[in-house]
Design a protein around this motif. Structure first.
Motif, PDB file in Angstrom:
ATOM      1  N   GLY A 355       0.888  -0.963   0.064  1.00 18.34           N
ATOM      2  CA  GLY A 355       0.197  -0.484   0.062  1.00 18.34           C
ATOM      3  C   GLY A 355       0.725   1.336   0.282  1.00 18.34           C
ATOM      4  O   GLY A 355       1.701   1.503  -0.833  1.00 18.34           O
ATOM      5  N   SER A 356       0.881   1.960   0.877  1.00 18.55           N
ATOM      6  CA  SER A 356       1.171   3.042   0.729  1.00 18.55           C
ATOM      7  C   SER A 356       2.803   3.373   1.323  1.00 18.55           C
ATOM      8  O   SER A 356       3.201   4.197   1.217  1.00 18.55           O
ATOM      9  N   MET A 357       3.032   1.762   1.872  1.00 21.10           N
ATOM     10  CA  MET A 357       5.068   1.522   1.784  1.00 21.10           C
ATOM     11  C   MET A 357       4.941   0.501   0.729  1.00 21.10           C
ATOM     12  O   MET A 357       6.131   1.249   0.914  1.00 21.10           O
ATOM     13  N   ARG A 435      10.048   3.842  -0.589  1.00 21.77           N
ATOM     14  CA  ARG A 435       8.576   3.395   0.212  1.00 21.77           C
ATOM     15  C   ARG A 435       9.158   4.718   1.359  1.00 21.77           C
ATOM     16  O   ARG A 435      10.219   4.878   2.040  1.00 21.77           O
ATOM     17  N   GLY A 436       6.990   4.916   1.302  1.00 19.08           N
ATOM     18  CA  GLY A 436       7.751   6.173   2.873  1.00 19.08           C
ATOM     19  C   GLY A 436       8.093   7.218   1.965  1.00 19.08           C
ATOM     20  O   GLY A 436       7.493   8.379   2.584  1.00 19.08           O
ATOM     21  N   GLY A 437       7.838   7.684   0.822  1.00 15.97           N
ATOM     22  CA  GLY A 437       8.237   8.994   0.651  1.00 15.97           C
ATOM     23  C   GLY A 437       9.153   9.861   0.901  1.00 15.97           C
ATOM     24  O   GLY A 437       9.422  11.255   0.680  1.00 15.97           O
ATOM     25  N   LYS A 438      10.753   8.763   0.987  1.00 16.34           N
ATOM     26  CA  LYS A 438      11.278   9.430   1.757  1.00 16.34           C
ATOM     27  C   LYS A 438      12.574  10.037   0.807  1.00 16.34           C
ATOM     28  O   LYS A 438      13.615  10.870   0.904  1.00 16.34           O
TER      29      LYS A 438
END
Length: 526
Positions: A355-357, A435-438
């Protein structure tokens, strides 16, 4: 007599069945009071060289980030050694690997003047390392052992303080239970990481650094060097044998390229190195730390193999370039003049079903990380992308089984039009959002035709100065050895070393009551 008294005292405690605890025991943050009566305060450890043993289908690539974190904390590069071997045990067997590992450790000890090394094993490398440590005399060469996500349920080496690191989705399970490493000084779990991620992450580095240095690192970042140029060197090897056993020599050319399209900036390469067997060594090359580079391996009767990287912001002496010989893994790729083939590598798993990750990897705008190709349990670190069957069509719903069936890999059927000119006039844009938008990573490469060219694109497994801690020199926590339980345990373990007069008593303790001693005393010292 001071050492002898300490040994006898410990022996009496074990034989009498006394446990260290209760009202008579000292606080958890301090060593038991009676140790100070018999032993001098241990000194913090001096810097020792590190030898890394990779896992299956691995190489020095899984050590690059950690090595640069160590140099960011003051370690000299020559103290950081990646031991590479044939993890398929095809061109060398386990006995040969263990003999070479022992020779490597001896060479490192001689070169650095250190009596002992830190040994780190990852995945299959823990199996190799534990077999090495089980042989007579080998534990005497190792000050600490780090066991990363492998050999669950086995026992830690006798008399070597051991840190065991595990992940939430480790393959080493028994009925869903993570067993850990029996008798390890410390077992820890990272529940938000996967198998290779745990080897290369900043969090793992911090745990390793604290365990072997008794203090926090100054930084867990890979700190860019202040000079404009950095040194880069490594090896060219045949996957998965980790030796250059091709029967033809090669030439490695290094070209600075335009960051916006991957095209070469000059008419001649910035550096050229001859590649010969068996070690395939090349470099060092002085790279502009803000520039992008193409490495191309040229061999007679082989396709040209191009490698592209993000800029080298810090000197990297552990850059292994993986290629194939005839009959190797790359021969499974369909090739034609009309399409481009890619292999995309990151030494941190690509997640596609979280999902978002999820990670997002777009190739000319098309995301190739999907739940089918990159489920978290597949532990994908390498994605092969090409036009399956050379039919000019894409199928993003079905993984290419030749590669999806392999360890840590998958295959994506994506048609990428190749250039008809040489050198190419087109561009392929690869954009990775971690992932996590980092962080967002972008590498542009030319659209070489797969008929005569292979392309490998390497993304960093870390975000530049994002999501990791950095401390000023003033804020570094210095652990006082007199109140550090791990320091006392290490001191007890190493107390017996190099003392012939105590050898007989030492052997008795180790061979007869060692397990009981670990169970009754060591846990109370941790």
């Amino acid at each position: 007599m001071r050492k002898a008294e300490a040994l006898v005292f410990i022996l009496l405690i074990v034989l009498a069945g006394v446990t260290v605890g209760g009202a008579a025991a000292s606080k958890a943050s301090e060593p038991p009071y009676w140790i100070a009566l018999y032993l001098p305060t241990p000194s913090p450890p001096s810097m020792m060289p590190i030898v890394f043993v990779h896992g299956g289908a691995g190489s020095a690539q899984q050590f690059m980030s950690q090595a640069m974190r160590f140099t960011s904390n003051g370690y000299p590069p020559e103290y950081l050694v990646a031991f590479e071997y044939d993890s398929s045990f095809t061109v060398e067997n386990l006995s040969t690997v263990l003999a070479r590992l022992d020779a490597t450790i001896d060479q490192v000890r001689a070169a650095t003047g250190s009596n002992k090394v830190i040994l780190i094993g990852h995945s299959l490398g823990t199996y190799v390392s534990l077999n090495y440590l089980s042989a007579p005399g080998h534990c005497e060469k190792v000050a600490y052992y780090i066991n990363i996500d492998g050999s669950s349920g086995r026992s830690a080496p006798a008399l070597v303080p051991t840190l065991a690191i595990w992940t939430n989705l480790s393959s080493w399970r028994s009925g869903g239970l993570l067993l850990g490493l029996v008798g390890a000084t410390k077992n820890i779990w990272f529940y938000d990481q996967t198998h290779t991620d745990a080897c290369t992450s900043a969090e793992t580095f911090a745990e390793i650094f604290r365990f072997i240095n008794w203090k926090d690192p100054a930084t867990t970042n890979i700190v860019p060097e202040t000079s404009d140029y950095v040194n880069v060197s490594g090896r060219v090897v045949i996957f998965p044998y980790n030796t250059y056993n091709d029967n033809v020599s090669g030439t490695l050319e290094i070209w600075e390229v335009n960051s916006s399209n991957g095209h070469r900036l000059r008419d001649s390469p910035d550096a050229t190195f001859s590649i010969t067997g068996p070690n395939g060594k090349w470099g060092p090359f002085q790279a502009n730390r803000s520039a992008y580079y193409e490495f191309v391996l040229l061999r007679e009767d082989r396709v040209a193999h191009h490698f592209y990287f993000e800029p080298f912001t810090r000197s990297n002496y552990w850059l292994t370039l993986l290629t194939s010989a005839p009959g190797g893994i790359a021969d499974q790729v369909n090739r034609s003049d009309s399409h481009t083939s890619l292999l995309i590598i990151r030494n941190k798993e690509f997640w596609g079903d979280q999902g978002s990750m999820n990670d997002v990897l777009k190739i000319n705008g098309t995301n190739v990380i999907t739940p089918m190709h990159c489920p978290v349990t597949k532990l994908v670190c390498g994605i092969w992308v090409y036009d399956k069957d050379s039919d000019g069509q894409s199928d993003l719903n079905t993984p290419i089984q030749q590669f999806h069936s392999l360890l840590f890999q998958t295959g994506v059927d994506l048609y990428i039009e190749a250039s008809t000119t040489d050198p190419p006039d087109g561009v392929i844009t690869l954009e990775l959002v971690s992932r996590g938008g980092k962080g967002t990573h972008v590498i542009n490469v030319p659209n070489w035709p797969s008929s005569n060219h292979s392309i490998t694109v390497h993304f960093n497994d870390y975000e530049p100065n994002v999501g990791s801690s950095q401390c000023s020199a003033e804020s570094i926590k210095e652990d006082n050895a007199s109140s550090n339980p791990a320091a006392w345990y290490y001191y007890l373990v190493t107390l017996f070393s190099n003392n012939a007069a105590l050898l007989q008593l030492e052997n008795y303790i180790v061979n007869v009551i060692h397990q009981e001693a670990r169970q009754r005393i060591a846990p109370k010292l941790m």
